[in-house]
Write a protein that holds these residues in place. Structure first.
Motif, PDB file in Angstrom:
ATOM      1  N   HIS A 261      -3.227   4.193  -3.729  1.00 51.91           N
ATOM      2  CA  HIS A 261      -2.764   3.050  -4.514  1.00 51.91           C
ATOM      3  C   HIS A 261      -2.651   1.772  -3.682  1.00 51.91           C
ATOM      4  N   VAL A 262      -2.980   0.650  -4.302  1.00 51.89           N
ATOM      5  CA  VAL A 262      -2.760  -0.665  -3.701  1.00 51.89           C
ATOM      6  C   VAL A 262      -2.083  -1.546  -4.744  1.00 51.89           C
ATOM      7  N   THR A 263      -1.120  -2.340  -4.310  1.00 49.68           N
ATOM      8  CA  THR A 263      -0.453  -3.290  -5.191  1.00 49.68           C
ATOM      9  C   THR A 263      -0.954  -4.688  -4.876  1.00 49.68           C
ATOM     10  N   LEU A 264      -1.382  -5.402  -5.906  1.00 51.42           N
ATOM     11  CA  LEU A 264      -1.966  -6.726  -5.753  1.00 51.42           C
ATOM     12  C   LEU A 264      -1.187  -7.738  -6.591  1.00 51.42           C
ATOM     13  N   GLU A 265      -1.250  -8.984  -6.164  1.00 49.67           N
ATOM     14  CA  GLU A 265      -0.687 -10.081  -6.947  1.00 49.67           C
ATOM     15  C   GLU A 265      -1.770 -11.133  -7.144  1.00 49.67           C
TER      16      GLU A 265
ATOM     17  N   ARG B 215      -3.256   1.079 -12.779  1.00 48.42           N
ATOM     18  CA  ARG B 215      -2.239   2.071 -13.126  1.00 48.42           C
ATOM     19  C   ARG B 215      -1.091   1.424 -13.885  1.00 48.42           C
ATOM     20  N   ASP B 216      -0.643   0.252 -13.406  1.00 52.49           N
ATOM     21  CA  ASP B 216       0.389  -0.485 -14.129  1.00 52.49           C
ATOM     22  C   ASP B 216       0.209  -1.975 -13.880  1.00 52.49           C
ATOM     23  N   LEU B 217       0.695  -2.763 -14.836  1.00 50.01           N
ATOM     24  CA  LEU B 217       0.451  -4.211 -14.824  1.00 50.01           C
ATOM     25  C   LEU B 217       1.688  -4.934 -15.329  1.00 50.01           C
ATOM     26  N   ARG B 218       2.064  -5.982 -14.624  1.00 49.88           N
ATOM     27  CA  ARG B 218       3.229  -6.783 -15.018  1.00 49.88           C
ATOM     28  C   ARG B 218       2.916  -8.269 -14.838  1.00 49.88           C
ATOM     29  N   ARG B 219       3.122  -9.047 -15.909  1.00 46.43           N
ATOM     30  CA  ARG B 219       2.961 -10.505 -15.793  1.00 46.43           C
ATOM     31  C   ARG B 219       4.306 -11.077 -15.361  1.00 46.43           C
TER      32      ARG B 219
ATOM     33  N   ARG C 214       0.877  -1.175   0.000  1.00 49.58           N
ATOM     34  CA  ARG C 214       0.000   0.000   0.000  1.00 49.58           C
ATOM     35  C   ARG C 214       0.912   1.222   0.000  1.00 49.58           C
ATOM     36  N   PRO C 215       1.407   1.627  -1.181  1.00 45.56           N
ATOM     37  CA  PRO C 215       2.355   2.746  -1.252  1.00 45.56           C
ATOM     38  C   PRO C 215       1.830   4.028  -0.621  1.00 45.56           C
ATOM     39  N   ASP C 216       0.509   4.274  -0.829  1.00 45.63           N
ATOM     40  CA  ASP C 216      -0.122   5.451  -0.251  1.00 45.63           C
ATOM     41  C   ASP C 216      -1.629   5.219  -0.265  1.00 45.63           C
TER      42      ASP C 216
END
Length: 307
Positions: free
Chosen positions: A167-171, A198-202, A162-164
């Motif tokens: 934003h939330v980062t999920l896997e 916002r951004d996506l990486r496989r 949870r950078p801020d």
């Protein structure tokens, strides 16, 4: 008479760490040029702005693409809370805003509803076909469509950062046919705060990991050299999820001609789909029946692995 495509009869897999910007098709064309390959395809489209694993099949390996497409895949992505867009990512036009920002516990609780066998509506800007036309083409013309929900298996969906507050980062680990943009959109709606990717990486796809991926710059630097060939992975890796049986010498000959061939099998039941090898090389994929493999796909490989 159809013109024969120029290039080498080379078979195998090349893992690309796709950058943001180019389409998946553009990456395939780049790899085909760099390897001077006659035939190439990819196993699972990435949106232009997405990065990460794009597995490129060359030559006879293109026959194994369906097995990679069906395999589980893992994505790491960041959701921007508070804003909905018409594309469900950062490239689209803003549709709405919210000042609500749920805490981590509320987000973790909401994620539980997106795990298992779920129904998912694709984004308006997607490659889904409607009456023979891609949805994104109709969406660009300003048309709003009622897209049917599609099944998706989600093995796991975790909050990893949870950078801020925004934003939330999920896997996520999921099966084929999923849209990460839809997950972000639906999560934002469920939380009442709206959201988009916002951004996506496989980070991996079946047996292929992003740590094994080459950048496009590396591929360009090694283009048309034996050094790039050394990064090819064998065709057989695309069959990892299928059981292997061993063809006899006579069975291998029959299989190569498209006929049922005798195989030596262990732990395989009647009717199972499996692949047959002979002297360590893939010969065919098919159904095991009474000591024989009945082929559905046959591989035309020379002893050095080339087609």
């Amino acid at each position: 008479m159809a013109r024969k495509r120029k290039g080498r009869d080379i078979s195998g897999w090349l893992v690309v760490d796709k950058p943001a910007g180019p389409t998946s098709t553009a990456v395939v064309n780049k790899v085909r040029w760099a390897l001077d390959a006659r035939k190439a395809g990819h196993a699972g489209t990435l949106d232009p702005e997405a990065t990460g694993v794009l597995a490129i099949a060359l030559g006879e390996a293109t026959k194994t693409v369906p097995y990679i497409t069906d395999a589980l895949k893992a994505y790491e992505f960041t959701v921007r809370l508070g804003i909905a867009t018409n594309t469900d990512d950062a490239e689209g036009e803003e549709l709405g805003r919210s000042d609500l920002r749920p805490d981590d516990e509320a987000i973790k609780a909401a994620l539980a509803d997106f795990i298992g066998d779920i129904q998912q509506v694709p984004p308006q800007f997607s490659a889904v076909k409607i009456d023979g036309q891609r949805a994104y083409k109709r969406a660009r013309d300003g048309e709003e469509m009622e897209l049917a929900a599609r099944p998706l298996f989600v093995e796991s969906l975790l909050l990893t950062d949870r950078p801020d507050a925004d934003h939330v980062t999920l896997e996520m680990v999921c099966g084929k046919g999923g849209y990460v943009r839809s997950i972000a959109r639906d999560l934002g709606q469920k939380l009442g705060c709206l959201g988009h990717v916002r951004d996506l990486r496989r980070i991996w796809s079946g047996p292929f990991d992003v740590t094994d991926g080459l950048s496009l710059d590396q591929i360009t630097e090694m283009a048309r050299t034996p050094e790039l060939d050394q990064h090819l992975q064998p065709l057989e890796i695309g069959l990892d999820d299928l059981p292997e049986v061993k063809a006899t010498a006579e069975g291998a000959t029959r299989l190569r001609n498209g006929n049922p061939g005798m195989v030596i099998a262990s732990g395989v039941e009647y009717g199972d789909e499996c692949w047959a090898s002979f002297e360590g090389q893939a010969v065919a994929v098919g159904r095991f029946k009474a000591g024989e493999l009945h082929p559905s796909r046959v591989f035309n490989l020379s002893q050095d692995g080339d087609a």
